[in-house]
Enzyme design. Structure first.
Site, PDB file in Angstrom:
ATOM      1  CB  SER A   1       4.362  -6.772   4.774  1.00 15.55           C
ATOM      2  OG  SER A   1       5.011  -5.553   5.102  1.00 15.55           O
TER       3      SER A   1
ATOM      4  N   GLY B   1       1.273  -6.587   7.866  1.00 14.87           N
ATOM      5  CA  GLY B   1       0.560  -5.668   8.735  1.00 14.87           C
ATOM      6  C   GLY B   1       0.788  -5.885  10.217  1.00 14.87           C
TER       7      GLY B   1
ATOM      8  CG  ASN C   1       3.291  -2.965   9.840  1.00 14.37           C
ATOM      9  OD1 ASN C   1       3.080  -2.279   8.852  1.00 14.37           O
ATOM     10  ND2 ASN C   1       3.566  -4.256   9.758  1.00 14.37           N
TER      11      ASN C   1
ATOM     12  CG  ASP D   1       5.183  -0.370  -1.399  1.00 19.13           C
ATOM     13  OD1 ASP D   1       6.419  -0.368  -1.563  1.00 19.13           O
ATOM     14  OD2 ASP D   1       4.584  -1.311  -0.844  1.00 19.13           O
TER      15      ASP D   1
ATOM     16  CG  HIS E   1       6.414  -3.764   1.181  1.00 14.82           C
ATOM     17  ND1 HIS E   1       5.369  -2.863   1.100  1.00 14.82           N
ATOM     18  CD2 HIS E   1       6.254  -4.439   2.354  1.00 14.82           C
ATOM     19  CE1 HIS E   1       4.597  -2.996   2.168  1.00 14.82           C
ATOM     20  NE2 HIS E   1       5.115  -3.950   2.937  1.00 14.82           N
TER      21      HIS E   1
END
Length: 203
Positions: free
Chosen positions: A26, A63, A91, A173, A176
């Site tokens: 991502s 992801g 991830n 979040d 990112h």
């Protein structure tokens, strides 16, 4: 998926931009940002501003794990890149995947690139602290071991260097990067990318 040894990438045609594949998740796929604000686009702009005619191929899938990157390597190489950045592992850390499995997947990706004579940069990653110190050490060490086992690859120890844990450089979040964070990533990793590009035949 390990590609058969002996396959060579085509000689780069003089006068065309260097094609730089960025195989990632991502962070590469510009999650939460416009594509033009994402890492591939901003890295391409910085390289061109530095006098490097480079086209960065965005092969980021949100992801994605190291296993996912490994499974789609051959498809990504259909673009016939001249060099590649491997930016996977975040991830795996978030999911607590065994670092030995992550290392095996990344090693297969690096082997596949080497078999195609595609110079590579391996971007390291760190595991989130909530998984414990032992897991964190083992996860980080997997990248260091890969760098030792693949001396032909440029090693950039931490993709999010200078950005991870900095609220002003991340989206809400806290995972990112925001546009400012992307610019900081580009600034910090640019010398390593320039080192990678120096390995491209005819550059």
């Amino acid at each position: 998926m390990c590609l058969a040894a002996g396959l060579a990438s085509p000689v780069r045609a003089q006068g065309r931009p260097i094609k730089l594949l960025m195989l990632g998740d991502s962070i590469t796929a510009a999650y939460g940002l416009n594509r033009e604000q994402g890492l591939p686009a901003r890295l391409e702009a910085a390289l061109r501003a530095a006098g490097r005619p480079v086209s960065v191929i965005d092969a980021g899938v949100s992801g994605d794990t190291t296993a996912g990157g490994r499974s789609r390597l051959e498809w990504s190489l259909a673009e016939q890149p001249d060099a590649a950045i491997v930016a996977l592992g975040g991830n795996d850390g978030l999911r607590g995947i065994d670092p030995r499995d992550s290392k095996a997947n990344l090693g297969a990706i690096l082997d596949g690139l080497k078999a195609r004579n595609v110079p590579a940069l391996l971007a390291g990653m760190l595991a989130p602290p909530n998984l414990g110190a032992d897991y964190g050490r083992e996860f980080a060490e997997a990248f260091v071991q890969l760098a030792r086992e693949h001396p032909e690859a440029v090693f950039y120890p931490f993709l999010l260097d200078g950005v991870a844990g900095e609220p002003e450089l991340n989206q809400p979040d806290r995972i990112h990067p925001n546009p400012r964070g992307v610019e900081e990533m580009v600034r910090r990793m640019l010398p390593a990318v320039q080192q990678l590009l120096s390995k491209v035949q005819g550059s």
